[in-house]
Design a protein around this motif. Structure first.
Motif, PDB file in Angstrom:
ATOM      1  N   ALA A 125      65.178 -12.758  15.286  1.00  0.00           N
ATOM      2  CA  ALA A 125      64.097 -12.476  16.238  1.00  0.00           C
ATOM      3  C   ALA A 125      62.942 -11.763  15.549  1.00  0.00           C
ATOM      4  CB  ALA A 125      64.630 -11.633  17.386  1.00  0.00           C
ATOM      5  N   ALA A 126      63.238 -10.867  14.637  1.00  0.00           N
ATOM      6  CA  ALA A 126      62.185 -10.162  13.908  1.00  0.00           C
ATOM      7  C   ALA A 126      61.406 -11.138  13.027  1.00  0.00           C
ATOM      8  CB  ALA A 126      62.779  -9.044  13.063  1.00  0.00           C
ATOM      9  N   PHE A 127      62.111 -12.092  12.442  1.00  0.00           N
ATOM     10  CA  PHE A 127      61.458 -13.079  11.587  1.00  0.00           C
ATOM     11  C   PHE A 127      60.523 -13.955  12.412  1.00  0.00           C
ATOM     12  CE2 PHE A 127      61.467 -17.297   9.553  1.00  0.00           C
ATOM     13  CZ  PHE A 127      60.860 -16.957   8.358  1.00  0.00           C
ATOM     14  N   TYR A 128      61.007 -14.427  13.557  1.00  0.00           N
ATOM     15  CA  TYR A 128      60.180 -15.298  14.382  1.00  0.00           C
ATOM     16  C   TYR A 128      59.148 -14.530  15.193  1.00  0.00           C
ATOM     17  CZ  TYR A 128      62.652 -19.499  13.219  1.00  0.00           C
ATOM     18  OH  TYR A 128      63.156 -20.564  12.531  1.00  0.00           O
ATOM     19  N   GLY A 129      59.254 -13.239  15.253  1.00  0.00           N
ATOM     20  CA  GLY A 129      58.268 -12.442  15.971  1.00  0.00           C
ATOM     21  C   GLY A 129      57.000 -12.206  15.177  1.00  0.00           C
ATOM     22  N   GLN A 130      57.045 -12.551  13.901  1.00  0.00           N
ATOM     23  CA  GLN A 130      55.860 -12.381  13.067  1.00  0.00           C
ATOM     24  C   GLN A 130      54.861 -13.501  13.378  1.00  0.00           C
ATOM     25  OE1 GLN A 130      57.125 -12.173   9.011  1.00  0.00           O
ATOM     26  NE2 GLN A 130      58.586 -10.541   9.424  1.00  0.00           N
ATOM     27  N   TRP A 145      65.593 -25.033  20.237  1.00  0.00           N
ATOM     28  CA  TRP A 145      67.009 -25.031  20.641  1.00  0.00           C
ATOM     29  C   TRP A 145      67.918 -24.915  19.413  1.00  0.00           C
ATOM     30  CZ3 TRP A 145      68.081 -23.820  25.326  1.00  0.00           C
ATOM     31  CH2 TRP A 145      67.187 -24.114  26.337  1.00  0.00           C
ATOM     32  N   ILE A 146      67.522 -25.518  18.324  1.00  0.00           N
ATOM     33  CA  ILE A 146      68.324 -25.410  17.091  1.00  0.00           C
ATOM     34  C   ILE A 146      68.317 -23.958  16.602  1.00  0.00           C
ATOM     35  CG2 ILE A 146      68.431 -26.078  14.649  1.00  0.00           C
ATOM     36  CD1 ILE A 146      67.397 -28.844  15.524  1.00  0.00           C
ATOM     37  N   VAL A 147      67.145 -23.340  16.625  1.00  0.00           N
ATOM     38  CA  VAL A 147      67.047 -21.935  16.192  1.00  0.00           C
ATOM     39  C   VAL A 147      67.883 -21.043  17.112  1.00  0.00           C
ATOM     40  CG1 VAL A 147      65.463 -19.978  15.981  1.00  0.00           C
ATOM     41  CG2 VAL A 147      64.825 -22.193  15.049  1.00  0.00           C
ATOM     42  N   MET A 148      67.821 -21.280  18.431  1.00  0.00           N
ATOM     43  CA  MET A 148      68.619 -20.474  19.353  1.00  0.00           C
ATOM     44  C   MET A 148      70.117 -20.711  19.139  1.00  0.00           C
ATOM     45  SD  MET A 148      66.579 -20.188  22.946  1.00  0.00           S
ATOM     46  CE  MET A 148      65.862 -21.813  23.105  1.00  0.00           C
TER      47      MET A 148
END
Length: 169
Positions: A125-130, A145-148
């Motif tokens: 989540a921190a990575f994708y929050g950037q 969906w793959i990432v989740m």
């Protein structure tokens, strides 16, 4: 018999819930009070024995002189009994501290499992929050969906490992 004896000897009613830290601390206090009581009894016995020896030295009434050896013997046997009770209290205190250590270890184990489960999803989540200008996996039709799914997998993998090792008992 003291009403605190069942509590001090570990007699808990665990039919409805587990023994908690509050129960353990109140029992530790009761054991400390019992130890203090035994110490005062031993101190009293020592003073009585000293008084008996003093009476034997100064002489005096022959009736008292005849009973002093039996009185001293009784005092010594009571001192042995007090020592036994003191050892028993110490044993209970040691068992209580062991129980407290086990409870603390269980709490730490729960926090460790929670940390192991939530660290990977938090990292993702921190990575994708950037704010990145280009994220190629989001261009795939089901990329989110793959990432989740991968996030869920990375959260459950440590949990499965911990359960397989038997650390959740």
């Amino acid at each position: 018999m003291s009403p605190n004896r069942p509590i001090a000897s570990g007699g808990f009613d665990t039919s409805k819930s587990q023994v908690g830290v509050a129960d353990i601390s109140s029992t530790a206090i009761a054991l400390g009070e019992a130890e203090e009581l035994v110490a005062k009894a031993v101190e009293g016995q020592l003073m009585l024995a000293r008084a008996c020896r003093w009476l034997r030295r100064i002489g005096g009434d022959s009736q008292i002189q005849l009973r002093l050896p039996m009185l001293l013997s009784d005092i010594h046997s009571l001192r042995r009994y007090a020592r036994f009770q003191h050892d028993k209290i110490r044993n209970l205190q040691q068992s209580l501290m062991t129980t407290l250590d086990l409870k603390q270890n269980q709490v730490i184990k729960v926090f460790t499992v929670v940390t192991a489960v939530f660290t990977p999803p938090t990292l993702i989540a921190a990575f994708y929050g950037q704010n990145f200008a280009y994220m190629p996996e989001l261009e795939i039709p089901s990329g989110e969906w793959i990432v989740m799914g991968l996030t869920g997998f990375f959260a459950m993998a440590p949990l499965a490992y911990i359960k397989r090792k038997g650390w959740m008992r």
